[in-house]
Design a protein around this motif. Structure first.
Motif, PDB file in Angstrom:
ATOM      1  N   ARG A 152       0.835  -1.198   0.000  1.00 59.11           N
ATOM      2  CA  ARG A 152       0.000   0.000   0.000  1.00 59.11           C
ATOM      3  C   ARG A 152       0.868   1.246   0.000  1.00 59.11           C
ATOM      4  NH1 ARG A 152      -3.922   0.206   3.073  1.00 59.11           N
ATOM      5  NH2 ARG A 152      -4.073   2.378   3.647  1.00 59.11           N
ATOM      6  N   THR A 204     -10.814  -8.642   8.326  1.00 55.34           N
ATOM      7  CA  THR A 204     -11.821  -7.589   8.441  1.00 55.34           C
ATOM      8  C   THR A 204     -13.163  -8.139   8.922  1.00 55.34           C
ATOM      9  OG1 THR A 204     -10.706  -6.317   6.732  1.00 55.34           O
ATOM     10  CG2 THR A 204     -12.969  -5.717   7.211  1.00 55.34           C
ATOM     11  N   ASN A 212     -10.882   0.586  11.740  1.00 52.01           N
ATOM     12  CA  ASN A 212      -9.693   1.381  11.455  1.00 52.01           C
ATOM     13  C   ASN A 212      -9.026   1.862  12.750  1.00 52.01           C
ATOM     14  OD1 ASN A 212      -7.855   2.502   9.720  1.00 52.01           O
ATOM     15  ND2 ASN A 212      -9.028   4.382   9.388  1.00 52.01           N
ATOM     16  N   ARG A 221      -7.143  -0.941  14.013  1.00 55.03           N
ATOM     17  CA  ARG A 221      -5.920  -1.088  13.223  1.00 55.03           C
ATOM     18  C   ARG A 221      -4.797  -0.246  13.844  1.00 55.03           C
ATOM     19  NH1 ARG A 221      -3.229   2.861   9.903  1.00 55.03           N
ATOM     20  NH2 ARG A 221      -5.293   3.727   9.531  1.00 55.03           N
ATOM     21  N   THR A 241      -2.776  -4.792   8.697  1.00 55.57           N
ATOM     22  CA  THR A 241      -1.669  -4.018   8.122  1.00 55.57           C
ATOM     23  C   THR A 241      -0.639  -4.905   7.426  1.00 55.57           C
ATOM     24  OG1 THR A 241      -0.407  -4.104  10.164  1.00 55.57           O
ATOM     25  CG2 THR A 241      -1.872  -2.229   9.869  1.00 55.57           C
ATOM     26  N   GLN A 282      -3.553  -7.140   3.840  1.00 55.39           N
ATOM     27  CA  GLN A 282      -4.257  -5.864   4.005  1.00 55.39           C
ATOM     28  C   GLN A 282      -5.720  -6.029   4.417  1.00 55.39           C
ATOM     29  OE1 GLN A 282      -3.117  -2.321   3.517  1.00 55.39           O
ATOM     30  NE2 GLN A 282      -1.508  -3.584   4.381  1.00 55.39           N
ATOM     31  N   ARG A 303      -8.619   0.568   3.501  1.00 55.23           N
ATOM     32  CA  ARG A 303      -7.458  -0.168   2.985  1.00 55.23           C
ATOM     33  C   ARG A 303      -7.270   0.119   1.489  1.00 55.23           C
ATOM     34  NH1 ARG A 303      -3.740  -1.327   6.341  1.00 55.23           N
ATOM     35  NH2 ARG A 303      -4.497   0.745   6.833  1.00 55.23           N
ATOM     36  N   LYS A 313      -4.130   1.072  -1.084  1.00 54.15           N
ATOM     37  CA  LYS A 313      -3.658   0.017  -1.994  1.00 54.15           C
ATOM     38  C   LYS A 313      -3.743   0.448  -3.453  1.00 54.15           C
ATOM     39  CE  LYS A 313      -6.635  -3.054  -0.350  1.00 54.15           C
ATOM     40  NZ  LYS A 313      -7.442  -4.287  -0.289  1.00 54.15           N
TER      41      LYS A 313
END
Lengths: 453, 552, 410
Positions: free
Chosen positions: B309, B478, B459, B462, B469, B473, B507, B511
């Motif tokens: 990313r 998720t 998030n 995260r 991460t 990704q 994400r 990306k």
């Protein structure tokens, strides 16, 4: 070392295996080279034919309806290509339908009696339920995954397994219930629960395949039935939704044991990878091929080819420490998209890995030099999809790839599955269906080409 | 009843704001920290995490002195979230050597206090032994060492420590107005983005630590403030492809770097003046190619590495114009808006991550002076949460039957808190299950964070846990995290599924600009799971695109 | 500080941080693990996961996406990384062919170098034997006893003794491998008999040394490289044009080092050599049935042949068996599942190794086979032991022995 064969299939997913089966059915000698497993092995247990138009939000009622719409709207869609020989025998749609129907029948035959036995038809799409509790339209399902009929008195129990975070019964049940309430359809009562089944004695980091193997062992499913009985009693469940873990070898039998012992109806939800249904599907197809005397060369990657005139005459394959040249009469390219590695991409654009075929977008416009970002939209999950996943090779009416000038690249090279351009399977819900139908057609064409010689 | 009166209100939950809140709270001020998004969600969340000894500002000896001293403080208060990176500067030409010399001298003067060696010079052969990825054509290399911190954990720990000392921390609370009375601030009006309610908080002192938004916050009080906003992109690789950090000259002669960070490598950074809304920014193709092309000279294979990313952040530089970005001071300024007729409002401009504690000390001194409070700063002495003791990873792994690597990764985020998190699994053995397979993160840590660290979204998790991460990704964690979040926060399924899509979108933001190579296959898997199988492209109908998602 | 001192200082710092820089010849493997897309297909196929569960062994995907991302943390993988049997199934099913078996060796090498205290204790025996004797098994104290054991084996199996040939100007080097040199001597004898029978101009090594595979598997990279270098020197000095071995592990390992160190000489397993160099027709005419009636045989495919060399090798093995009169091949359905003997797992985690072998034992005992044949002395020993533990009376033969037993004697 050299091997001769009538048909060489490059790729061992749904498209390649369907091509190999149909070529072998037609009497050809067939070799499949497979560098690894791919998207088919990761698949959910559903075999989608057509669920939606890209961007459309109303699901097709049937695969047939989907084929009609797609062939009517998208001339470059692989389904439309299947219908191209339509002049004498009716419309493009009818021809495509006939071919897809044929391939579905073939698949059902190949999978009949296997752990991946499949039901469904082109006449009615099934609303399959996923591990997230969402529903999606699909045409064919592994038998153990078909949602049973339910009515207003039904109580559906989503059952999870402690320590298997791949499936969360609480949220799946809530999501499914909200969806049912929204459309006003049964079941109206939905429960969730979690039981502990630890094949290795620890109720954490339990993988679905461990549970599946455990259920195949003698007594494994009976034990599960005992554990489930308390939850059935407590919730009054008439139906149970399980994550897809009902066994690798005898899922149907295992389901029957549960249903008999608990007097409920049981079904499996569509899977995310690592997928037990995907493994069942691939193994079953592999076994079918073995029965047809087709050799699958595992861990062999096609690296290079030689052309003589307008024909591919040699494909060089490598495996760990050896190489192997295959001398085919016909070649079927079924190497997949990005997961399978048939199509690769860099900041300089997309390319087809083995033959260097031009890669085109969904309407068969060139993607030459276009960097992948430009083939995507700003929103990740959207109903129109990203053009990136509809890119692939363009083909003639026999599924033979085209070169940069629009001519047939080689008269004995056919292609099938997600290496083809023109369909956006994640949003159309058409992935394995296109792979199957183009696979069968390419296999038949490759075998047919031999007889012409 | 909710408290509404404070000694001081700090606006901004980045490195500076959280440091200020901590300092104020530790000095006994009743403190409110307001953040419109989450802790560390903007500038600091897109930095490389280097607590720099000042290598880029050798022209400013005072700042280098300050940075060096701050590194020593951080190593004292937060060593559990700090790692040392050995760094090579490979030289391809004789001219590289001469520029290196000046740097070496300045760096080496202050090396001993940080317990690192002076700058060393290595032969090309030895350099290649240490880092086989280097271009074999190099003529020498320069070696030095820098320290790196987990910027998310730093900010969060500062905020949590502020809370521990009595501060109130409110995230997702946006300041919509500054209340004024007779040429002085009286408080703020806020919009609670979670509940949709507005309310007021009263204080005679406001610290504006909002980084690239500082001028906008100041404008609410009609106080003028100028910033030079400058954006920078990072490219993130999937793993530590190099053994050591690499610093080299970019195509335009600026210095860029390749730094191992946690279990990734960061390639950065660019510096471009910007007038865009920081919320809409994503890395551009030009920035990505600038970085790759520049690094290729010394690490030729970098183009083939897996880019997972990109990220783009905005530096709130002190407004100095008509000079290149590199020549703008990296120091900071505290603007006392009293001179603008707004007493009690202090704004920050400039500054670097490594200075955040120093900046906080300076502004807290001013605040205390204003309030007539005498209290000594202790932020350089007292450890941040988790840094109280050593952690025996092998013993904990054995005790709980959890893999050593899982415990080691948790230790690197948590320090001594690791013990509390693992203890949760005594009552809940299934919480030992791995949720994020890349980092990895177990369910117990997700639950712990949800209960103790006020995250609202995946998030936010995260930032606290590094879920999602890694190389995939978030492809495979998720939905698992969404389910835990839904359970802990009792979310409706529609909210939970929206939250799932929001995180995939977040994400995708990083990306998409760098999509190539195996990341295309990874993205096909994402589409396969969430669109093809789960049908979320059709099922979730109320998705609101983010500011960066407007379809052109 | 001088440049030399600087280098020593930096190396010291890296070592403190747990970083051992990769060799040039390791970069390709390191690169390959970047390709993992975390799909987890490998978990469905990994025999160790199947045998002990995902919690005990977090599987190939965790090795790719989690455990190998940061060299300074390699030490923390010690409780997982030594449980891999190196069978290579993951690499074979992986859509991206991520080279897990090799990265496992690379990580083990780092742990061996920086945190030897975390290397399983059970591996140090092999380490000592290798460094002391340059072979994987301790040599016999008494040469006469060794010969007596050999003669007993020859007699029991009905083989013929052929004197060792050590000569200059041979075409082929016959490399029996450590197991056949020191333990399963009948395999070495069978190899000689076969080569002799077909009139091959071959030689043995005057002074045998291990190919280095066990050292590589335990992470002792230095010993592995030194053994490989010795062998290269010997092969070069002999000037042979081909190397033939009867061991599956040696086949893949010799191919690995021959490629890496540029031997310029092909290395074949005996089955490949017989089918492709001698020719199947020649072999067929040289074989006879050993007794009346039909012997039902099932095969085991050594991982080091099918997954570390080529699947084609077992086609050759089957073709050879098919050429033996009086033999019927019975498929077991599990022929390509790992026997648990790989990766030195059995040296320190016997429970894991024997759990892995269960699938094999189950599959074999469900057939009507009277004999298991496998072209590897190590697999032979592992499966023999497992079947014995299971109370099965099915015997196991190394394929070279099986062939040698059926050569038509003049």
């Amino acid at each position: 070392m050299e091997l001769e064969t009538d048909v060489l299939v490059i790729g061992g997913g749904m498209a390649g295996l369907a091509a190999a089966c149909s070529a072998a059915d037609a009497g050809a000698s067939v070799i499949v080279v497979r560098k690894g497993h791919g998207a088919t092995a990761d698949s959910s247990g559903a075999i989608d034919i057509a669920g939606y138009l890209p961007g459309g939000n109303t699901p097709f009622q049937s695969g047939r309806e989907g084929l009609r719409a797609i062939t009517g709207l998208f001339p470059y869609h692989p389904y439309s290509v299947l219908g191209q020989e339509s002049t004498e025998t009716g419309s493009q749609f009818e021809k495509a339908l006939e071919r897809v129907e044929h391939s579905v029948n073939m698949l059902k035959k190949w999978l009949s009696g296997t752990p991946a036995e499949t039901i469904g038809s082109l006449e009615r799409n099934i609303s399959a339920v996923t591990v997230l509790g969402t529903s999606k339209p699909t045409s064919l399902l592994q038998k153990t995954m078909l949602p049973p009929d339910w009515d207003d008195d039904s109580i559906l129990l989503f059952e999870g397994f402690a320590g298997n975070p791949d499936f969360n019964a609480v949220l799946a049940a809530k999501t499914f219930m909200a969806e049912r309430a929204r459309v006003g359809e049964p079941p109206k009562k939905i429960a969730d629960s979690e039981l502990t089944l630890s094949p290795f004695g620890k109720p954490y980091n339990v993988s679905p395949v461990e549970i599946a193997r455990h259920l195949d062992h003698p007594g494994g499913t009976a034990f599960l039935a005992d554990s489930l009985s308390k939850d059935v009693e407590r919730t009054g469940a008439t139906h149970i939704a399980l994550p897809p873990i009902l066994g690798l070898k005898t899922p149907a039998e295992n389901r029957r044991i549960l249903e008999d012992r608990l007097d409920v109806q049981v079904f499996e939800l569509l899977s995310f990878p690592p997928s037990v249904p995907g493994l069942r599907l691939l193994r079953s197809l592999d076994n079918t091929l073995a029965g047809l005397d087709v050799r699958i060369l595992e861990a062999h990657e096609a690296m290079n080819y030689e052309q003589s005139g307008n024909r591919i005459v040699r494909v060089q394959c490598k495996t760990h420490h050896r190489s192997l040249d295959i001398l085919p009469d016909s070649v079927i390219l079924a190497s997949g998209k990005f997961i399978g590695g048939g199509i690769t991409g860099s900041e300089n654009g997309l390319s087809e890995r083995l033959f260097g075929l031009p890669v085109v977008s969904e309407d068969w416009t060139s993607t030459d030099g276009i960097r992948p970002q430009r083939l995507t939209r700003p929103i990740s999950i959207n109903s129109r999809g990203h053009a990136l996943f509809a890119c692939g090779v363009a083909v003639d009416m026999h599924l033979r790839p085209l070169d940069g000038s629009g001519n047939t690249f080689a008269e004995n090279l056919f292609s099938a599955g997600s290496v083809l351009a023109g369909y956006n399977y994640p949003v159309e819900k058409s992935g394995l269906g296109v792979a199957l139908a183009t696979g069968v057609f390419a296999g038949t064409n490759a075998a047919h080409a031999l007889q012409e010689e | 009843m909710t408290k509404t009166d404070y000694d001081v209100i700090v606006i901004g939950g980045g490195s500076t704001g959280t440091a200020v809140a901590r300092d104020c709270a530790m000095r006994g001020l009743s403190t409110l920290l307001l953040e419109r998004d989450d802790i560390a969600s903007a500038t600091v969340g897109t930095c490389a995490g280097m607590i720099s000894s000042g290598l880029k500002y050798m022209e400013e000896p005072d700042i280098v002195d300050m940075c060096s001293a701050e590194v020593v403080h951080f190593n004292h208060i937060a060593r559990h979230i700090i790692a040392k990176d050995p760094i090579l500067t490979p030289m391809l030409e004789m001219s590289d050597l001469s520029t290196g010399g000046n740097f070496a001298e300045e760096y080496s003067k202050r090396a001993a206090e940080r317990d690192v060696p002076p700058v060393l010079f290595l032969t090309p052969e030895d350099s290649l032994e240490i880092e086989p990825m280097l271009n074999p054509e190099i003529i020498a290399s320069m070696y030095f060492e820098e320290f790196f911190i987990d910027p998310f954990r730093l900010c969060l720990l500062q905020a949590l420590d502020a809370q521990r000392h009595g501060a109130d921390v409110k995230t997702y609370t946006e300041v919509t107005d500054i209340l004024l009375e007779k040429g002085a601030v009286r408080g703020v009006k806020v919009f609670d983005r979670t509940t949709g309610e507005t309310s007021e908080f009263i204080s005679s002192t406001i610290v504006n630590a909002t980084g690239p938004w500082a001028h906008k916050i100041a404008a609410l009080a009609e106080a003028p403030l100028e910033l030079r906003l400058n954006k920078g992109a990072h490219v993130i690789l999937d793993r530590r492809v190099v053994n050591v950090g690499i610093v080299t000259k970019a195509v335009d002669g600026r210095m860029i770097y390749l730094f191992p960070h946690e279990n990734t490598v960061l390639l950065g950074t660019t510096a471009l003046d910007t007038w865009e809304d920081p919320d809409t920014l994503t890395a551009s193709h030009d920035e990505i190619e600038y970085l790759i092309k520049s690094m290729e000279w010394v690490v030729p294979s970098i183009r083939d590495a897996r880019i997972i990313r990109t990220m783009e952040g905005v530096r709130p530089l002190i407004a100095t114009w008509k000079v290149p970005e590199d020549d703008v001071t990296r120091g900071y300024e505290i603007v006392d808006h009293k001179t603008d007729g707004v007493a009690g409002l202090f704004s920050f401009t400039g500054g670097k991550l490594v200075m955040c504690r120093h900046m906080a000390e300076a502004v807290t001194d001013l605040v205390c002076e204003k309030l007539g409070i005498e209290s000594e700063c202790r932020t350089d002495k007292e450890p941040l949460p988790g840094n109280e003791d050593d952690v025996d990873v092998l013993a904990l792994a054995e005790e709980y039957g959890i893999s050593q690597h899982t415990v080691e990764r948790m230790r690197a985020r948590r320090g001594t808190e690791t013990r509390d998190i693992l203890a949760l699994t005594r009552d809940h053995p299934s919480w030992k299950s791995t949720i994020c397979t890349c980092e990895p993160v177990i369910e117990a840590e997700v639950r712990y964070s949800l209960r103790n660290e006020f995250p609202q979204t995946i998030n936010d998790l995260r930032r606290r846990l590094r879920v999602g991460t890694g190389p995939c990704q978030g492809t495979f964690c998720t939905y698992k995290v969404a389910a835990i979040l839904a359970e802990e926060k009792e979310l409706d399924s529609s909210v939970a599924n929206l939250e799932l899509l929001n995180y995939l979108a977040e994400r995708w933001k990083g990306k998409r600009p760098s999509m190539r190579g195996q990341q295309l296959a990874q993205e096909e898997v994402v589409q396969g799971l969430y669109a093809c199988v789960a049908n979320l492209d059709r099922v979730v109908v109320n998705y609101e695109p983010g500011p960066w998602e407007e379809d052109a | 500080m001088s440049e030399e001192e600087a280098y020593e200082f930096v190396k010291g710092t890296l070592e403190e941080e747990g970083i051992v820089p990769f060799h040039d010849d390791e970069l390709e493997t390191v690169k390959s693990i970047e390709n993992c897309i975390n799909c987890g297909l490998c978990i469905n196929h990994c025999p160790v996961v199947a045998s002990v569960g995902l919690d005990r062994f977090s599987g190939p995907r965790s090795i790719a996406v989690q455990l190998t991302r940061s060299p300074p943390e390699y030490w923390a993988t010690a409780d997982t990384i030594y449980l891999c049997t190196g069978c290579g199934t993951c690499r074979e099913v992986c859509p991206k062919n991520v080279d897990i078996p090799e990265i496992v060796n690379i990580v083990r090498a780092r742990i061996f170098k920086t945190r030897r205290d975390l290397v399983p204790k059970g591996l140090f025996g092999v380490h000592e034997t290798l460094t002391d004797y340059r072979t994987a098994f301790e040599p016999w104290d008494d040469v006469e006893e060794k010969e007596a054991s050999r003669d007993m084996r020859i007699e029991r199996l009905g083989l013929k003794f052929v004197p060792d040939r050590i000569k200059d100007e041979a075409d082929v080097l016959f490399y029996p491998g450590c197991q056949a040199e020191e333990r399963a001597q009948e395999v070495r004898e069978a190899g000689k008999m076969i080569l002799e029978h077909f009139g091959i101009n071959y030689t043995l090594l005057e002074e045998f040394n291990c190919c280095g595979l066990p050292a590589r598997l335990m992470g002792d990279d230095e010993t592995a490289r030194s053994l490989a270098a010795d062998l290269r020197r010997k092969v070069k000095a002999l000037g042979v044009s081909q190397v033939v071995t009867t061991c599956a592990g040696c086949t893949s390992s010799l191919n690995d080092i021959a490629r890496r160190d540029e031997w310029g000489v092909p290395v074949y397993h005996m089955v490949e050599y017989l089918v492709h160099e001698v020719g199947l027709d020649g072999v067929r005419s040289a074989l006879k049935a050993r007794s009346d009636g039909v012997l039902k045989v099932t095969v085991h495919d050594p991982c080091h042949l099918i997954r570390h060399t080529s699947r084609q090798t077992m086609q050759d093995a089957l073709a050879l068996l098919d050429a033996v009169p009086g033999v019927e091949i019975v498929p077991s359905g599990v022929s390509d599942s790992c026997c648990g003997g790989g990766g030195l797992v059995a040296y320190h985690a016997k429970d894991v190794a024997s759990a892995v072998t269960q699938e094999n034992v189950g599959g074999i005992t469900h057939t009507e086979a009277e004999r298991v044949v496998t072209p590897c002395p190590l697999c032979t020993a592992q499966i023999e032991a497992s079947l014995f533990r299971d109370g099965s009376s099915i015997e196991v033969d190394d394929l070279s022995v099986f062939i040698a037993q059926r050569l038509v004697m003049e």
